[in-house]
Motif scaffolding. Structure first.
Motif, PDB file in Angstrom:
ATOM      1  N   HIS A  55       0.999  -1.254   0.310  1.00  0.00           N
ATOM      2  CA  HIS A  55       0.194  -0.169   0.359  1.00  0.00           C
ATOM      3  C   HIS A  55       0.844   1.556   0.341  1.00  0.00           C
ATOM      4  O   HIS A  55       0.309   2.151  -0.558  1.00  0.00           O
ATOM      5  N   LEU A  57     -11.463   2.335  -4.356  1.00  0.00           N
ATOM      6  CA  LEU A  57     -10.767   2.658  -5.151  1.00  0.00           C
ATOM      7  C   LEU A  57      -9.120   1.615  -5.357  1.00  0.00           C
ATOM      8  O   LEU A  57      -8.442   1.968  -6.468  1.00  0.00           O
ATOM      9  N   HIS A  58      -9.324   1.445  -4.158  1.00  0.00           N
ATOM     10  CA  HIS A  58      -7.814   0.751  -4.344  1.00  0.00           C
ATOM     11  C   HIS A  58      -7.419   0.147  -4.952  1.00  0.00           C
ATOM     12  O   HIS A  58      -8.738  -0.697  -5.658  1.00  0.00           O
ATOM     13  N   GLU A  59      -6.253  -1.554  -5.281  1.00  0.00           N
ATOM     14  CA  GLU A  59      -5.472  -1.446  -6.568  1.00  0.00           C
ATOM     15  C   GLU A  59      -6.534  -3.707  -5.865  1.00  0.00           C
ATOM     16  O   GLU A  59      -6.609  -3.694  -4.595  1.00  0.00           O
ATOM     17  N   ASP A  78     -12.824   5.624  -0.361  1.00  0.00           N
ATOM     18  CA  ASP A  78     -12.849   3.930   0.844  1.00  0.00           C
ATOM     19  C   ASP A  78     -12.798   3.880  -1.248  1.00  0.00           C
ATOM     20  O   ASP A  78     -14.095   3.858  -1.645  1.00  0.00           O
ATOM     21  N   SER A 131      -6.930   5.483  -9.666  1.00  0.00           N
ATOM     22  CA  SER A 131      -6.684   4.638  -9.110  1.00  0.00           C
ATOM     23  C   SER A 131      -5.561   3.781  -9.384  1.00  0.00           C
ATOM     24  O   SER A 131      -4.690   3.523  -9.855  1.00  0.00           O
ATOM     25  N   PHE A 166     -16.131  -0.323  -6.073  1.00  0.00           N
ATOM     26  CA  PHE A 166     -15.710   0.485  -6.852  1.00  0.00           C
ATOM     27  C   PHE A 166     -16.820   1.761  -7.053  1.00  0.00           C
ATOM     28  O   PHE A 166     -16.501   2.747  -7.466  1.00  0.00           O
ATOM     29  N   SER A 172      -7.567   6.598  -4.367  1.00  0.00           N
ATOM     30  CA  SER A 172      -7.560   5.357  -3.678  1.00  0.00           C
ATOM     31  C   SER A 172      -6.215   5.857  -2.805  1.00  0.00           C
ATOM     32  O   SER A 172      -5.442   6.755  -3.091  1.00  0.00           O
TER      33      SER A 172
END
Length: 212
Positions: free
Chosen positions: A26, A84-86, A82, A148, A130, A58
């Motif tokens: 992260h 939008l992360h991989e 929150d 993102s 997402f 993200s």
């Protein structure tokens, strides 16, 4: 009034992108090339004179750094969202090369018909969280710019553009190089592509493979 124009952006280059390995932490930061890419993208976006731009990112460091460069050029704040992360690839895929996403794609076929990473997330699940995160940016007027990650963007675009997730995974049509931009325009209830995974701000194209 709601947003009718949406920009989706992949973050700038990191060391794990250069190594072509999955599961970057992260806190994986932009490398010098990524920082230069982010500045170039920021200048290009500023030149568009977008109406009421709003920048979202993200929570992962590389996305926040890219978003901050854009926000600085546009003189607006960054909002971290929150969802939008991989993609979380799980322990079985951690550290594997990007190439396995294609050569070992059969491993993404999970029990029950889902498509994704055993011990991690499904592509459908990534798209759902997402798109839930996008509800806030799209409910407001102006122009949302969302920073993102490669896999998350592909999953979200498959849903937004009504594409089959397995087909887009095989043909890589929604794969974004670092700092590539997709621009969508809303027409009624449907989104249409204005530009897809484009890098007009870069002199050379970067690798299209991979997540993170």
């Amino acid at each position: 009034m709601t947003a009718t124009r949406l920009f989706l952006v992949r973050h700038g280059q990191t060391a794990s992108n250069v190594a072509q390995t999955l599961g970057a932490s992260h806190d994986d930061p932009l490398n010098p090339t990524g920082e230069a890419q982010a500045r170039a993208l920021a200048g290009w976006l500023a030149g568009l004179a977008l109406p009421a731009p709003r920048v979202y990112a993200s929570a992962f460091r590389r996305a926040r750094q890219t978003a901050q460069a854009i926000a600085h050029a546009l003189d607006v704040p960054v909002t971290v969202l929150d969802g939008l992360h991989e993609i979380e690839v799980g322990p079985a895929w951690l550290g594997r090369p990007y190439a396995h996403l294609l050569t070992h794609a059969h491993e993404l076929e999970l029990p029950g018909g889902a498509f994704g990473f055993a011990g991690g997330e499904t592509l459908e699940g990534v798209a759902a969280r997402f798109l839930a995160a996008l509800e806030q940016p799209l409910a407001l007027p102006g122009t949302p710019i969302v920073v993102s990650h490669g896999g998350a963007l592909a999953a979200a675009l498959a849903h937004l553009l009504s594409a089959d997730i397995r087909e887009i995974w095989r043909d890589r049509r929604y794969t974004h190089p670092n700092t590539a931009v997709t621009e969508l325009q809303r027409n009624g209830q449907r989104w249409q592509v204005v530009r897809l995974a484009d890098t007009p701000h870069l002199e050379t194209k970067h690798s299209r493979a991979g997540l993170s």
